[in-house]
Write an enzyme that holds these catalytic residues in place. Structure first.
Site, PDB file in Angstrom:
ATOM      1  N   ARG A  54      26.090 -27.585  -8.525  1.00 36.77           N
ATOM      2  CA  ARG A  54      25.862 -28.832  -7.785  1.00 36.77           C
ATOM      3  C   ARG A  54      26.061 -30.038  -8.696  1.00 36.77           C
ATOM      4  NH1 ARG A  54      19.967 -27.350  -6.081  1.00 36.77           N
ATOM      5  NH2 ARG A  54      19.272 -26.540  -8.061  1.00 36.77           N
ATOM      6  N   GLU A  65      21.088 -34.840  -5.866  1.00 35.23           N
ATOM      7  CA  GLU A  65      22.151 -33.843  -6.014  1.00 35.23           C
ATOM      8  C   GLU A  65      22.994 -33.703  -4.744  1.00 35.23           C
ATOM      9  OE1 GLU A  65      19.575 -30.842  -8.856  1.00 35.23           O
ATOM     10  OE2 GLU A  65      19.368 -30.721  -6.692  1.00 35.23           O
ATOM     11  N   ALA A 148       4.441 -27.944  -1.152  1.00 31.89           N
ATOM     12  CA  ALA A 148       5.188 -27.917   0.106  1.00 31.89           C
ATOM     13  C   ALA A 148       5.938 -26.597   0.345  1.00 31.89           C
ATOM     14  CB  ALA A 148       6.176 -29.079   0.127  1.00 31.89           C
ATOM     15  N   ASP A 170      -3.296 -23.168  -7.993  1.00 28.09           N
ATOM     16  CA  ASP A 170      -2.646 -24.459  -8.269  1.00 28.09           C
ATOM     17  C   ASP A 170      -3.586 -25.248  -9.171  1.00 28.09           C
ATOM     18  OD1 ASP A 170      -0.369 -26.306  -6.451  1.00 28.09           O
ATOM     19  OD2 ASP A 170      -1.770 -27.371  -7.769  1.00 28.09           O
ATOM     20  N   THR A 210       6.078 -24.445  -9.032  1.00 26.29           N
ATOM     21  CA  THR A 210       5.406 -25.664  -9.459  1.00 26.29           C
ATOM     22  C   THR A 210       6.444 -26.762  -9.661  1.00 26.29           C
ATOM     23  OG1 THR A 210       5.592 -25.067 -11.795  1.00 26.29           O
ATOM     24  CG2 THR A 210       3.637 -24.300 -10.639  1.00 26.29           C
ATOM     25  N   ASP A 236      14.369 -25.740 -11.722  1.00 25.22           N
ATOM     26  CA  ASP A 236      15.671 -25.815 -11.044  1.00 25.22           C
ATOM     27  C   ASP A 236      16.494 -27.018 -11.478  1.00 25.22           C
ATOM     28  OD1 ASP A 236      14.112 -27.710  -9.858  1.00 25.22           O
ATOM     29  OD2 ASP A 236      14.543 -27.145  -7.792  1.00 25.22           O
ATOM     30  N   LYS A 240      13.707 -28.280 -17.095  1.00 20.48           N
ATOM     31  CA  LYS A 240      12.588 -27.976 -16.194  1.00 20.48           C
ATOM     32  C   LYS A 240      12.535 -26.467 -15.987  1.00 20.48           C
ATOM     33  CE  LYS A 240      11.261 -29.282 -11.460  1.00 20.48           C
ATOM     34  NZ  LYS A 240      12.098 -29.054 -10.286  1.00 20.48           N
ATOM     35  N   VAL A 302      17.532 -21.128  -8.301  1.00 22.31           N
ATOM     36  CA  VAL A 302      17.708 -22.589  -8.439  1.00 22.31           C
ATOM     37  C   VAL A 302      18.114 -23.219  -7.106  1.00 22.31           C
ATOM     38  CG1 VAL A 302      18.190 -22.614 -10.915  1.00 22.31           C
ATOM     39  CG2 VAL A 302      20.087 -22.296  -9.314  1.00 22.31           C
TER      40      VAL A 302
HETATM   41  P1  NAD Z   1       5.189 -29.911  -4.485  1.00 25.16           P
HETATM   42  O1  NAD Z   1       5.141 -31.110  -5.359  1.00 25.16           O
HETATM   43  O2  NAD Z   1       4.873 -30.050  -3.042  1.00 25.16           O
HETATM   44  O3  NAD Z   1       4.204 -28.763  -5.061  1.00 25.16           O
HETATM   45  C1  NAD Z   1       4.180 -28.388  -6.407  1.00 25.16           C
HETATM   46  C2  NAD Z   1       2.783 -27.906  -6.751  1.00 25.16           C
HETATM   47  O4  NAD Z   1       2.789 -27.395  -8.087  1.00 25.16           O
HETATM   48  C3  NAD Z   1       1.707 -29.005  -6.701  1.00 25.16           C
HETATM   49  O5  NAD Z   1       0.692 -28.638  -5.784  1.00 25.16           O
HETATM   50  C4  NAD Z   1       1.199 -29.068  -8.151  1.00 25.16           C
HETATM   51  O6  NAD Z   1      -0.190 -29.362  -8.247  1.00 25.16           O
HETATM   52  C5  NAD Z   1       1.521 -27.663  -8.631  1.00 25.16           C
HETATM   53  N1  NAD Z   1       1.569 -27.523 -10.089  1.00 25.16           N
HETATM   54  C6  NAD Z   1       2.158 -28.330 -11.005  1.00 25.16           C
HETATM   55  N2  NAD Z   1       1.970 -27.837 -12.241  1.00 25.16           N
HETATM   56  C7  NAD Z   1       1.273 -26.679 -12.105  1.00 25.16           C
HETATM   57  C8  NAD Z   1       0.784 -25.712 -13.030  1.00 25.16           C
HETATM   58  N3  NAD Z   1       0.958 -25.844 -14.344  1.00 25.16           N
HETATM   59  N4  NAD Z   1       0.112 -24.632 -12.537  1.00 25.16           N
HETATM   60  C9  NAD Z   1      -0.096 -24.485 -11.206  1.00 25.16           C
HETATM   61  N5  NAD Z   1       0.324 -25.382 -10.286  1.00 25.16           N
HETATM   62  C10 NAD Z   1       1.020 -26.470 -10.730  1.00 25.16           C
HETATM   63  O7  NAD Z   1       6.646 -29.312  -4.695  1.00 25.16           O
HETATM   64  P2  NAD Z   1       7.437 -28.251  -3.778  1.00 25.16           P
HETATM   65  O8  NAD Z   1       8.214 -28.957  -2.736  1.00 25.16           O
HETATM   66  O9  NAD Z   1       6.502 -27.147  -3.386  1.00 25.16           O
HETATM   67  O10 NAD Z   1       8.484 -27.706  -4.840  1.00 25.16           O
HETATM   68  C11 NAD Z   1       8.071 -26.986  -5.996  1.00 25.16           C
HETATM   69  C12 NAD Z   1       9.245 -26.833  -6.932  1.00 25.16           C
HETATM   70  O11 NAD Z   1      10.241 -26.012  -6.333  1.00 25.16           O
HETATM   71  C13 NAD Z   1       9.935 -28.147  -7.280  1.00 25.16           C
HETATM   72  O12 NAD Z   1      10.112 -28.195  -8.687  1.00 25.16           O
HETATM   73  C14 NAD Z   1      11.270 -28.077  -6.595  1.00 25.16           C
HETATM   74  O13 NAD Z   1      12.291 -28.750  -7.300  1.00 25.16           O
HETATM   75  C15 NAD Z   1      11.515 -26.577  -6.576  1.00 25.16           C
HETATM   76  N6  NAD Z   1      12.413 -26.127  -5.503  1.00 25.16           N
HETATM   77  C16 NAD Z   1      13.282 -25.119  -5.811  1.00 25.16           C
HETATM   78  C17 NAD Z   1      14.149 -24.645  -4.840  1.00 25.16           C
HETATM   79  C18 NAD Z   1      15.080 -23.512  -5.141  1.00 25.16           C
HETATM   80  O14 NAD Z   1      15.964 -23.207  -4.349  1.00 25.16           O
HETATM   81  N7  NAD Z   1      14.886 -22.812  -6.249  1.00 25.16           N
HETATM   82  C19 NAD Z   1      14.152 -25.217  -3.552  1.00 25.16           C
HETATM   83  C20 NAD Z   1      13.227 -26.213  -3.262  1.00 25.16           C
HETATM   84  C21 NAD Z   1      12.360 -26.673  -4.264  1.00 25.16           C
END
Ligand code: NAD
Length: 313
Positions: A54, A65, A148, A170, A210, A236, A240, A302
């Site tokens: 991407r 992205e 989320a 969390d 996370t 991802d 990070k 990712v």
């Molecule tokens: P979000 O912000 O809604 O939730 C993330 C949670 O992680 C929060 O509740 C936060 O308190 C918690 N957190 C942070 N550090 C922590 C730790 N050390 N220990 C435990 N919990 C911790 O985000 P989201 O929308 O749920 O997305 C999470 C991640 O997934 C993001 O980094 C996003 O980029 C990634 N993501 C990846 C893909 C993929 O295809 N791989 C797709 C969507 C999102």
């Protein structure tokens, strides 16, 4: 598949409201199951697709992205951001929209919100990977990071892999409480935990999801027992990651598209020649997934453009 644009009709637009109605109409678990079947179909015809890592525009606050692909008949792309600091201001970390177009005419044929659809396709992809890689008969998943994505991840594992118990952790206890409340309504046995170690105990599948724009260590090597399947979702983008590199060195690593994962995934911590297996090869039956009870399997997710294409179609 042929998509014919009509010169009389406007391009159909699926708003967030429409997507919510669609999910409620179909049901979240049947929708996740159907999505994973579409993704699986497309992973089986992997060679047909245009593939490119991407195109990312990074800033101090986050990333924006573009994720394009085409199967020769239909073209699709997604616009998506990732801004971990957003939640402090009551905003979402991830928002997205996407488009499908007819390759023959170049006309757009569908425009859709993809914030919700990304969460659905990410969860469907995780569960598809776990179906091939997790230990047989897995019943319990540890879910580290209860934001989320986490409820979708848990429900997809229930619908597609038969998980019955999810153990939540969390750093923000309010996130765990909210996820626990919502997931209990879907018939999962939910166990909120005070530490990541407690969440992992007895789990055959560990999902890390996370959000933090840094090299975090959500899992250390001593936390991961033999035979588990790890689903690493949160790391991802460059800089990070979520797992200690020692875990990677004793895992068999499965990825979507290596050219993208080497830049963005957990494996950015490893040498570029470190062996990985492409998930589509396992799904096509070309290579085996899990081959022993002791093996630690890792899906270094990712998020790849073909999953968005599958979700849009
Ligand atoms: P979000 O912000 O809604 O939730 C993330 C949670 O992680 C929060 O509740 C936060 O308190 C918690 N957190 C942070 N550090 C922590 C730790 N050390 N220990 C435990 N919990 C911790 O985000 P989201 O929308 O749920 O997305 C999470 C991640 O997934 C993001 O980094 C996003 O980029 C990634 N993501 C990846 C893909 C993929 O295809 N791989 C797709 C969507 C999102």
């Amino acid at each position: 598949m042929t998509l014919l644009p009509s010169d009389k009709a406007l391009v159909p637009f699926v708003s967030v409201d429409h997507m919510m109605k669609l999910v409620h109409h179909i049901g979240i678990e049947p929708m996740l199951t159907a999505l994973s079947e579409y993704i699986e179909e497309d992973f089986k015809r992997w060679s047909l697709f245009d593939k490119t890592p991407r195109v990312a525009s990074h800033s101090a606050e986050g990333v924006i992205e573009l994720m394009p692909t085409s199967d020769g008949e239909v073209y699709g792309f997604k616009y998506v951001n990732g801004h971990p600091k957003n939640t402090k201001d009551g905003l979402q970390t991830v928002t997205a929209f996407g488009l499908l177009a007819d390759v023959g005419t170049g006309y757009p044929v569908l425009l859709s919100e993809m914030t919700l659809l990304t969460a659905l396709r990410t969860a469907a992809t995780s569960a598809m990977a776990a179906k091939y890689l997790a230990p047989k008969g897995a019943t319990t998943m540890a879910m580290i990071g209860n934001g989320a994505q986490s409820e979708f991840q848990s429900l997809a594992m229930k619908a597609i892999c038969g998980i019955t118990t999810v153990k939540l952790y969390d750093i923000d206890p309010r996130a765990t409480e909210k996820a626990a409340r919502n997931l209990a309504l879907h018939g999962l046995n939910v166990v909120p935990c005070n530490t990541a170690e407690a969440a992992i105990e007895g789990a055959q599948i560990i999902t890390t999801c996370t959000a933090d724009k840094q090299n975090a260590t959500i899992l250390t090597d001593n936390m991961v027992g033999s035979g588990v399947h790890i689903n690493a979702i949160g790391g991802d983008c460059p800089g990070k990651t979520e797992l200690h590199s020692d875990i990677l060195r004793r895992s068999d690593i499965f990825v979507e598209y290596p050219e993208q994962t080497r830049i963005e995934g957990e494996i950015q911590q490893l040498a570029p020649e470190h062996p990985v297996t492409e998930l589509w090869q396992v799904i096509s039956g070309d290579v085996s997934g899990r081959s022993s009870d002791k093996q630690v399997t890792l899906f270094d997710s990712v998020g790849f453009a073909i999953e968005d294409f599958s979700a849009l179609r």
